[in-house]
Design a protein around this motif. Sequence first.
Motif, PDB file in Angstrom:
ATOM      1  N   GLY A  41       7.784   4.475   0.178  1.00 23.04           N
ATOM      2  CA  GLY A  41       9.150   4.724   0.608  1.00 23.04           C
ATOM      3  C   GLY A  41       9.498   3.875   1.815  1.00 23.04           C
ATOM      4  N   GLU A  42       9.948   2.690   1.576  1.00 23.22           N
ATOM      5  CA  GLU A  42      10.275   1.766   2.659  1.00 23.22           C
ATOM      6  C   GLU A  42      11.393   2.342   3.510  1.00 23.22           C
ATOM      7  N   GLY A  43      11.172   2.380   4.816  1.00 23.07           N
ATOM      8  CA  GLY A  43      12.176   2.930   5.714  1.00 23.07           C
ATOM      9  C   GLY A  43      11.912   4.379   6.069  1.00 23.07           C
ATOM     10  N   VAL A  44      11.006   5.043   5.324  1.00 21.17           N
ATOM     11  CA  VAL A  44      10.684   6.440   5.612  1.00 21.17           C
ATOM     12  C   VAL A  44       9.925   6.519   6.932  1.00 21.17           C
ATOM     13  N   ARG A  45      10.405   7.369   7.842  1.00 20.83           N
ATOM     14  CA  ARG A  45       9.775   7.480   9.162  1.00 20.83           C
ATOM     15  C   ARG A  45       9.153   8.846   9.400  1.00 20.83           C
ATOM     16  N   TRP A  46       9.613   9.857   8.636  1.00 19.51           N
ATOM     17  CA  TRP A  46       9.053  11.200   8.775  1.00 19.51           C
ATOM     18  C   TRP A  46       8.869  11.828   7.400  1.00 19.51           C
ATOM     19  N   ARG A  47       7.838  12.686   7.275  1.00 15.45           N
ATOM     20  CA  ARG A  47       7.646  13.473   6.064  1.00 15.45           C
ATOM     21  C   ARG A  47       7.335  14.915   6.465  1.00 15.45           C
ATOM     22  N   CYS A  48       7.988  15.840   5.755  1.00 15.38           N
ATOM     23  CA  CYS A  48       7.769  17.254   6.029  1.00 15.38           C
ATOM     24  C   CYS A  48       8.170  18.056   4.802  1.00 15.38           C
ATOM     25  N   CYS A  49       7.377  19.039   4.431  1.00 14.68           N
ATOM     26  CA  CYS A  49       7.673  19.895   3.272  1.00 14.68           C
ATOM     27  C   CYS A  49       7.937  19.074   2.011  1.00 14.68           C
ATOM     28  N   HIS A  62      16.254  19.375   9.440  1.00 15.28           N
ATOM     29  CA  HIS A  62      15.230  20.045   8.635  1.00 15.28           C
ATOM     30  C   HIS A  62      14.365  20.964   9.501  1.00 15.28           C
ATOM     31  N   VAL A  63      13.902  20.467  10.631  1.00 10.83           N
ATOM     32  CA  VAL A  63      13.039  21.266  11.506  1.00 10.83           C
ATOM     33  C   VAL A  63      13.802  22.467  12.063  1.00 10.83           C
TER      34      VAL A  63
END
Length: 462
Positions: A41-49, A62-63
């Motif tokens: 995922g180019e450009g993705v900086r955070w992942r959660c859930c 989201h948080v």
Amino acid sequence: MVPAEAGAAGRKQRALARRKAFSLFVKAKEVPAASRCPGGGEGVRWRCCRQAFEELPGIHRHVALHHSGDVGRQEGLDAEPAEAGGSPADGPAAAGSPEISWALPDTSRINHDDPTSKVGEVLLYYCYCEVKDPEKLCAWQKALCQHLHLTGKVRVASEGINGTVGGSKVATSLYIEVMLSQPLFKNILCQEDFKSSAGGAHCFPDLRVGVFKEIVPMGIDPKIVSYKETGIHLSPQEFHREVEQYLSQASQGQSDTILLDCRNFYESKIGQFQGCLAPDIRKFSYFPSYIDENLELFKDKRVLMYCTGGIRCERGSAYLRSKAVCREVYQLKGGIHKYLEEFPDGFYRGKLFVFDDRYAICSNEDIISACRYCGALWDQYKLCSSQHCRQLVLTCPSCCNKGLTACCPVCQEKELKVTSRASGQTLKEECECTRRRPRVPIERPRVPIERVSQRMLDTGKD
């Protein structure tokens, strides 16, 4: 320190601690720079859930919505729900309000590949109702669409909501479920109010959610012309019978009915009901002026109105009724969308124009429009090739191969000038299509149009 000062200091200290905990929690969800590759995922900086976020506001929302308790425990704090209308100290103003947070569904069923899949749906819906806090509804709607990876356009106003969104079938189904259970809509909206067609998130360039004065821009204050004064709604079956009777009488010159298309000229150009009156207007905001200039046409008439999904007829019929010239005003409930579900080969011929990258969807094989340049039967729109123009053009493959790709000679000439100039230079927008088109044309009654037969499609002859 006096008790009041001590209390204030304590609250400030807790707020600072919570903001710090919030920042640390977000920091922990960062994707390492070395892992930010196209495959992940180019450009993705955070992942959660199991969700990916490219922008800071997205992960913040989201948080704040889903991990308030986790953030509180991180600093040994008890998470307290924000009061309605208030905002948590650790996130966006509207994110913590119960009206927004409770209605975000579990997205574990949505595959990560779904948002970019070409197999999905586009939903079209609207709901006229009293909205006391449009800003809060807008914030919730934006959070919901982002949560489901939907793209499209949603307009919120004090008079209701109007949306066209695209995504995977799982996501659109969840969206409908949430909308039907939302307290504001659950006693008004129903399943059949959502019109669906094949598409997906790829049909829109992005997601746009905003607060407006009207949920469909007619240009008149909703307090002056209200949706509450609308015409009589007809089901697709009832409308079909009315059109059948109208065409029968009109062929004998005995009809006292007008079949009125409330859409713009480029919509009715590629598809319309047989025998309709299609105003030559560019925008729905011109519709009231069109009615004002043609009141004699509607005097003592029965008017059958229709549009794409029904929303323009709501206040369009209310405006026509406010003039007190018609004998009766009826409108097609659910618009052409719902009619074609019941009568794909009925009295509506040609394609149905839609406001996304598809431009049109079809239910029958008739072609009622022609190429801008050679006159051959053609109904597939493209954007004018001139960079300064946003008009749509009907130009067949043969003419496209000859370089005839602009909407008019003015644009065609300008395109050649722009391409021959240095990069970055542009010309002032000027288009023959709009310059020569009157804002509000005077209409006269029209005779029923003839149906384009399959034989005509095969031979390309009238």
